[in-house]
Scaffold this active site. Structure first.
Site, PDB file in Angstrom:
ATOM      1  CG  LEU A   1      -2.029  -1.011   1.341  1.00  0.00           C
ATOM      2  CD1 LEU A   1      -2.796  -0.816   2.645  1.00  0.00           C
ATOM      3  CD2 LEU A   1      -2.972  -0.927   0.164  1.00  0.00           C
ATOM      4  CG  ASP A   2       0.615   4.212  -3.068  1.00  0.00           C
ATOM      5  OD1 ASP A   2       1.351   3.304  -3.468  1.00  0.00           O
ATOM      6  OD2 ASP A   2      -0.156   4.852  -3.802  1.00  0.00           O
ATOM      7  CB  VAL A   3       3.977   6.226   2.260  1.00  0.00           C
ATOM      8  CG1 VAL A   3       4.127   6.943   3.599  1.00  0.00           C
ATOM      9  CG2 VAL A   3       5.240   5.431   1.953  1.00  0.00           C
TER      10      VAL A   3
END
Length: 267
Positions: free
Chosen positions: A110-112
């Site tokens: 998952l993106d930051v």
């Protein structure tokens, strides 16, 4: 045929006890006798990283896998101490399975800045099977997003970094907005897992995710972050085959933003 060499029998016993020697994909005990045609795998020994003592909401767990609720602003993995991977041992005790992983391991990204459901392997068998399921597009993911503009149902096959990528999306509702004319709430379904895939595909469709300062020019709401949320996972259990379904409601800030825009337009 590959030949394995060890410094001593003591070293072999140590790796067996640690679950780092697999027979046909399953960790075994020292008394197991080999049969012709069986496959042996030697897992690399791991030096556990210092645990990051951060409480993470564990949505569901058994001895093979877990689903956690990743908070925004926290990377899934990496060299830095402050990441989900290093916090998992603080939240999940060691699995009781003989092929347990030294530390629980996230099996996708998952993106930051993206929050929501994250799938974690706790056994070697689950890690291998989940990786194969993702590769074969057998795990269904749904993301909830607010985007700038009046978007309609659609899809994108735009390659990312030269690799095939696919995202489909469906409209949940349109909300009038003084900022961008209209804000669209969408459910996005990626069948591939490229970095920033949903953000890129939606931005190229003319409707960047609110708060995304990398792939579009929507308004940046100070302190409100990115309006992208991993809301749902559907998969078959990698060991039992049981159909699993995990879902979380969208963050409160989504509805709060829509209410605020409606009030501003109605004045």
């Amino acid at each position: 045929m590959q030949r394995f060499e060890f410094a001593s029998r003591k070293r072999v016993r140590k790796k067996l006890k640690a679950g780092e020697i697999l027979l046909d994909g399953v960790a075994v005990e020292t008394s197991r006798r080999l049969k012709p045609g069986q496959q042996i795998a030697i897992l690399p020994g791991a030096t556990p990283h210092p645990v990051y003592e951060l409480a993470l909401p564990v949505h569901w767990a058994d001895e093979h896998l877990a689903v956690i609720h990743k908070p925004p602003g926290l990377p899934v993995s990496g060299n830095r101490h402050r990441c989900v991977a290093h916090a998992l041992p603080f939240n999940l005790p060691p699995s009781s399975e003989i092929d347990r992983l030294v530390v629980p391991t996230p099996v996708h990204r998952l993106d930051v800045r993206t929050s929501g459901l994250l799938l974690v392997a706790r056994s070697h068998r689950a890690q291998v099977a989940l990786g194969r399921a993702f590769q074969n597009q057998q795990i269904r993911k749904r993301y909830r997003a607010l985007v700038a503009g009046r978007l309609q149902d659609g899809s994108s096959d735009l390659p990312i970094d030269g690799r095939p990528s696919n995202t489909t999306w469906s409209v949940v509702e349109h909300t009038p907005s003084l900022h961008v004319g209209c804000v669209t709430t969408v459910d996005a379904f990626p069948s591939t897992g490229r970095q920033h895939q949903i953000r890129i595909h939606l931005a190229k469709a003319g409707a960047a995710v609110l708060g995304d300062d990398l792939h579009g020019t929507p308004p940046i709401m100070k302190g409100m972050g990115l309006f992208l949320f991993a809301a749902e996972l559907r998969l078959d259990h990698p060991i039992t085959g049981e159909a699993l379904h995990f879902e979380l409601p969208e963050p409160q800030k989504f509805a709060a933003y829509r209410r605020r825009e409606r009030r501003r337009v109605s004045r």
